[in-house]
Design a protein around this motif. Structure first.
Motif, PDB file in Angstrom:
ATOM      1  N   VAL A   9       0.955  -1.067   0.165  1.00 34.53           N
ATOM      2  CA  VAL A   9      -0.374   0.336  -0.734  1.00 34.53           C
ATOM      3  C   VAL A   9       0.493   1.088  -0.246  1.00 34.53           C
ATOM      4  N   TYR A  10       1.120   2.045  -1.150  1.00 31.38           N
ATOM      5  CA  TYR A  10       1.940   3.064  -0.964  1.00 31.38           C
ATOM      6  C   TYR A  10       0.896   4.281  -0.678  1.00 31.38           C
ATOM      7  N   ALA A  11       1.782   5.166   0.351  1.00 27.73           N
ATOM      8  CA  ALA A  11       1.241   6.706   0.511  1.00 27.73           C
ATOM      9  C   ALA A  11       1.935   7.526  -0.308  1.00 27.73           C
ATOM     10  N   LEU A  12       1.948   8.907  -0.129  1.00 30.65           N
ATOM     11  CA  LEU A  12       2.350  10.044  -1.097  1.00 30.65           C
ATOM     12  C   LEU A  12       3.454  10.701   0.410  1.00 30.65           C
ATOM     13  N   THR A  13       3.493   9.859   1.466  1.00 30.57           N
ATOM     14  CA  THR A  13       4.255  10.903   2.660  1.00 30.57           C
ATOM     15  C   THR A  13       5.560   9.865   3.933  1.00 30.57           C
ATOM     16  N   VAL A  14       5.693  10.392   4.535  1.00 30.84           N
ATOM     17  CA  VAL A  14       6.174   9.188   5.895  1.00 30.84           C
ATOM     18  C   VAL A  14       5.399   9.226   6.048  1.00 30.84           C
ATOM     19  N   SER A  15       4.608  10.393   7.212  1.00 30.54           N
ATOM     20  CA  SER A  15       3.134  10.322   7.800  1.00 30.54           C
ATOM     21  C   SER A  15       2.543   9.663   7.487  1.00 30.54           C
ATOM     22  N   GLY A  16       1.754   9.903   5.954  1.00 25.76           N
ATOM     23  CA  GLY A  16       0.593   9.301   6.304  1.00 25.76           C
ATOM     24  C   GLY A  16       0.574   7.700   5.762  1.00 25.76           C
ATOM     25  N   ALA A  17       2.210   7.132   5.460  1.00 25.73           N
ATOM     26  CA  ALA A  17       2.550   5.369   5.769  1.00 25.73           C
ATOM     27  C   ALA A  17       2.682   5.046   7.447  1.00 25.73           C
ATOM     28  N   GLU A  18       2.595   5.905   8.003  1.00 21.73           N
ATOM     29  CA  GLU A  18       3.160   5.913   9.654  1.00 21.73           C
ATOM     30  C   GLU A  18       1.280   5.428  10.413  1.00 21.73           C
ATOM     31  N   ASP A  19       0.389   6.060   9.675  1.00 19.20           N
ATOM     32  CA  ASP A  19      -0.279   6.455   9.996  1.00 19.20           C
ATOM     33  C   ASP A  19      -1.585   5.828   9.145  1.00 19.20           C
ATOM     34  N   VAL A  20      -1.904   5.762   8.311  1.00 21.31           N
ATOM     35  CA  VAL A  20      -2.236   4.190   7.831  1.00 21.31           C
ATOM     36  C   VAL A  20      -2.423   2.959   7.773  1.00 21.31           C
ATOM     37  N   ALA A  21      -0.838   2.602   8.501  1.00 20.60           N
ATOM     38  CA  ALA A  21       0.242   1.433   8.635  1.00 20.60           C
ATOM     39  C   ALA A  21      -0.414   0.965  10.729  1.00 20.60           C
ATOM     40  N   ALA A  22      -0.195   2.366  10.659  1.00 22.07           N
ATOM     41  CA  ALA A  22      -1.395   2.408  12.139  1.00 22.07           C
ATOM     42  C   ALA A  22      -3.347   1.940  12.759  1.00 22.07           C
ATOM     43  N   ALA A  23      -3.204   2.492  12.047  1.00 21.80           N
ATOM     44  CA  ALA A  23      -4.498   2.771  11.125  1.00 21.80           C
ATOM     45  C   ALA A  23      -5.302   0.647  11.004  1.00 21.80           C
ATOM     46  N   LEU A  24      -4.489   0.372   9.899  1.00 26.08           N
ATOM     47  CA  LEU A  24      -4.605  -0.952   9.908  1.00 26.08           C
ATOM     48  C   LEU A  24      -4.350  -1.536  10.393  1.00 26.08           C
ATOM     49  N   ARG A  25      -3.421  -1.835  11.518  1.00 25.00           N
ATOM     50  CA  ARG A  25      -2.984  -2.819  12.359  1.00 25.00           C
ATOM     51  C   ARG A  25      -3.534  -2.349  13.565  1.00 25.00           C
TER      52      ARG A  25
END
Length: 705
Positions: free
Chosen positions: A255-271
């Motif tokens: 799952v690609y995100a455009l920013t570091v914070s976006g990737a970290e936030d999405v990963a946390a939400a999915l976990r």
């Protein structure tokens, strides 16, 4: 009809190929033997443009085995990423080819690798383009390698061209390396993402020294990929779709995100939603990256939520899907990333969930990628006047350029011959340098057109695979029959209410840690600021918080809009969002007062923000610090040394404020609208601490990171 020589070569090459892949029935794909024949049989320079998964590595491993059998020296592969190097070394070893690498992560092994090279025990050496300019490698290893290497391979060759989506200045050094090779040394350049303009540029550089370059180009369609686009109205809708449907996607993927914070936030939400996912970004430690790549390969996670840091070089043949939350800035970059999927599967799903904020993020990254003439002139002047080597850190106290931009600029000046990297830093070569404004202007225009093409990809009603092929000037483009436009949506389009509620709860969760500065920048005495070393404990601020990062999926958009607009009092919604951040802060002692950093651009916003927090928390409102001589100077975006110099001793307390602060029994909450370098907050906190504040807790609306 093949000549006898070509027939013999094909027989030998097929034997090697079958040994490499471990199958007696293996044969070359269309175009592979032609590339081997050009390299081994004709000793040519060749550019191969073929889709991801076509088997470019098979070409150079077979060619390596044949060249080594002829008594040639090792193959040198210039490769852009450590991940790619790890994969290539492992693949080579499985094929019985001894491959080694020299990179920043294995400097302790350089002696052993050098000895193996000297003893001719190495078949393949992989190096990064940056390594070509490492003084030790450049002086001790490169001349001998250039003299005796049996084959030079330039992997991901689109990086050579600044027309490409992923131009890297260090790749320009390869042109200089080419001019040092013996005339009959074959060269192979490979890429899956080069349009006609990039191909022309790469061929021109590969031909350095008057060599002809053979271009072998195949169709770029990927029969396994099923493409789709799902436009949703908001970040919470996109995150909710992913929470509801990630489990429906085949196998494991990215799952690609455009920013570091976006990737970290999405990963946390999915976990939190129960998925086995991990974040993978430019901030991820190299050792952790290797482990995360292994977990994805072994299907121990459903997905890695990644930025473009996970891209070229990562190889998982059965990757089941690639999904984007936010679009890359060009169809070419998009093709590069989705090409990770479906290399050895009959089907892989590729879905794009674009957002209106994508264009803002593209603009931010684009602004940091081009050299500026005034900054280049400042660097050249500083090096010329110094008369000695200057480190990057020393340059930062002379020229007002942020570290990442300074590193890029030095690379550009280096490959253009104006500066040289030496032990201890950088020196001027004394050679004249001219800013090529016309070229950079044309590159900028080309990238704007690519962004427009990406938006057109999102809107098109035609075949999506054909659209990507045409963006890469692939003349074989034809309807794929599988994408959502050809065959109808293959993905669910519903967004369940329960998933929306979950996503909204995650995105409305505010609060990002704001780490205090611990050290003064090096060389501040050159700028008239008498500090060095560690910031004294009795002058330092404590850890604090921001409501959100500007790049966050949740509050980020609202804050970008608010800071972009006209100055006005703070919105009630922003104040309410601060309540849980303050409630959950975890401070050892509750603040007793609030003070604001004076603002030139948004005084109403900052003043009302501070006063509103004081009223909500029943804290003493001390007003704003007094600016000295108009307040801070300079704009955001420069380096630490100049940012500190611009705010140094620019804040004072009025006599009434001094008296109030001296009598406080607890910390001061120091507020501002935006934190970037954090030096404004650091200097303001120092003024408060020197006036007697027991502690200073920084709290800002937005963090630029």
């Amino acid at each position: 009809m093949e000549t006898t020589t070509a027939s013999d070569l094909r027989t030998q090459a097929t034997t090697v190929l079958r040994r490499l892949v471990g199958r007696d029935d293996a044969d070359f794909r269309e175009g592979q033997f032609e590339a081997v024949e050009a390299i081994v049989g004709a000793r040519q320079r060749a550019l191969v443009v073929q889709r991801t998964g076509w088997g470019k590595s098979a070409v150079y491993f077979v060619s390596t085995a044949l060249r080594r059998a002829e008594g040639a020296g090792p193959t040198v592969i210039v490769s852009p990423l450590l991940a790619l190097m790890r994969d290539q070394v492992a693949a080579a070893e499985r094929a019985g080819i001894h491959a080694v690498t020299m990179n920043s992560a294995n400097a302790d092994e350089w002696g052993r690798v050098s000895a193996a090279l000297a003893a001719d025990e190495v078949d393949v050496l992989l190096v990064s383009p940056e390594r070509l300019n490492n003084p030790r490698f450049r002086d001790e290893q490169l001349p001998d390698l250039a003299r005796r290497c049996g084959l030079l391979v330039v992997d991901e060759a689109h990086c050579v061209s600044d027309w490409g989506h992923d131009f890297r200045p260090d790749y320009r050094r390869i042109r200089d390396l080419l001019t040092t090779l013996p005339a009959d040394t074959p060269v192979l350049a490979t890429t899956a993402t080069a349009n006609a303009r990039v191909v022309t540029d790469v061929v021109e550089q590969l031909g350095a020294g008057g060599h002809e370059v053979l271009t072998l180009r195949g169709g770029l369609a990927r029969d396994s990929l099923r493409l789709g686009v799902l436009p949703l109205t908001s970040p919470e809708q996109r995150l909710a779709w992913l929470i509801a449907h990630l489990g429906d996607l085949p196998g494991s993927g990215i799952v690609y995100a455009l920013t570091v914070s976006g990737a970290e936030d999405v990963a946390a939400a999915l976990r939190e939603a129960g998925y086995a996912v991990r974040a993978y970004t430019g901030r991820t430690d190299p050792a952790d990256r290797e482990e995360l790549e292994r977990m994805l390969r072994d299907n121990e996670v459903k997905a890695l939520v990644a930025t473009s840091a996970l891209g070229m070089g990562f190889d998982k043949p059965d990757l089941g899907f690639v999904l984007h939350l936010g679009a890359p800035s060009s169809p070419v970059a998009y093709y590069q990333q989705v090409g990770r999927a479906g290399r050895a599967t009959e089907r892989a799903d590729v879905l794009l969930l674009p957002g209106p904020e994508d264009k803002d993020i593209w603009a931010y990254f684009a602004s940091a990628s081009m050299p500026r003439q005034e900054q280049a002139d400042a660097v050249l002047r500083a090096l010329a006047e110094s008369g000695k080597a200057l480190s990057t850190v020393a340059l930062e106290s002379i020229v007002d350029i942020r570290r990442t931009r300074l590193d890029l600029l030095l690379k550009v000046l280096d490959v253009d011959g104006a500066v040289q990297r030496v032990p201890g830093g950088w020196t001027s070569t004394g050679q004249p340098w001219t800013y090529d404004a016309e070229r950079y202007g044309r590159v900028t225009q080309a990238r704007v057109r690519e962004q427009e093409l990406m938006l057109a990809y999102e809107r098109t009603s035609e075949c999506r695979m054909a659209f990507l092929q045409e963006s890469l000037d692939d003349e074989t483009a034809a309807p794929c029959g599988r994408c959502d436009n050809c065959a109808g949506p293959w993905f669910p389009t519903d967004v369940p209410d329960v998933a929306v509620t979950t996503a909204r709860g995650r995105l409305e969760r505010a609060g990002v840690e704001l780490e205090p500065r611990a050290q003064w920048p090096t060389g501040m005495d050159r700028l008239g600021v008498p500090v060095k070393g560690k910031i004294p404990a009795d002058e330092a601020m404590s850890p604090g918080y921001a409501l959100a990062r500007l790049t966050d999926l949740g509050w980020g958009q609202a804050l970008r809009d608010r800071l972009r607009g006209d100055d006005a009092p703070v919105d009630e919604s922003l104040l309410r969002a601060c309540v849980p951040v303050l409630r959950d802060w975890g401070w050892s002692q509750r603040p007793v007062a609030v003070m604001a950093v004076p603002s030139r651009r948004r005084p109403q916003l900052v003043e009302s923000f501070g006063a509103g927090l004081a009223q909500m928390g029943r804290l003493q409102w001390l007003g704003s610090l007094e600016p000295v001589d108009g307040g801070p100077v300079g704009e955001a975006g420069g380096n630490s040394a100049f940012r500190l110099a611009g705010v140094w001793e620019r804040f004072v307390l009025t006599p009434d404020q001094q008296a109030a602060v001296a009598g406080l029994t607890g910390p001061v909450l120091l507020v501002d609208d935006l934190a970037s370098s954090r030096w404004t907050l650091t200097v303001a906190a120092r003024a408060l601490r020197r006036a007697g504040a027991p502690a200073v807790l920084p709290f800002v609306l937005a963090l630029e990171a």
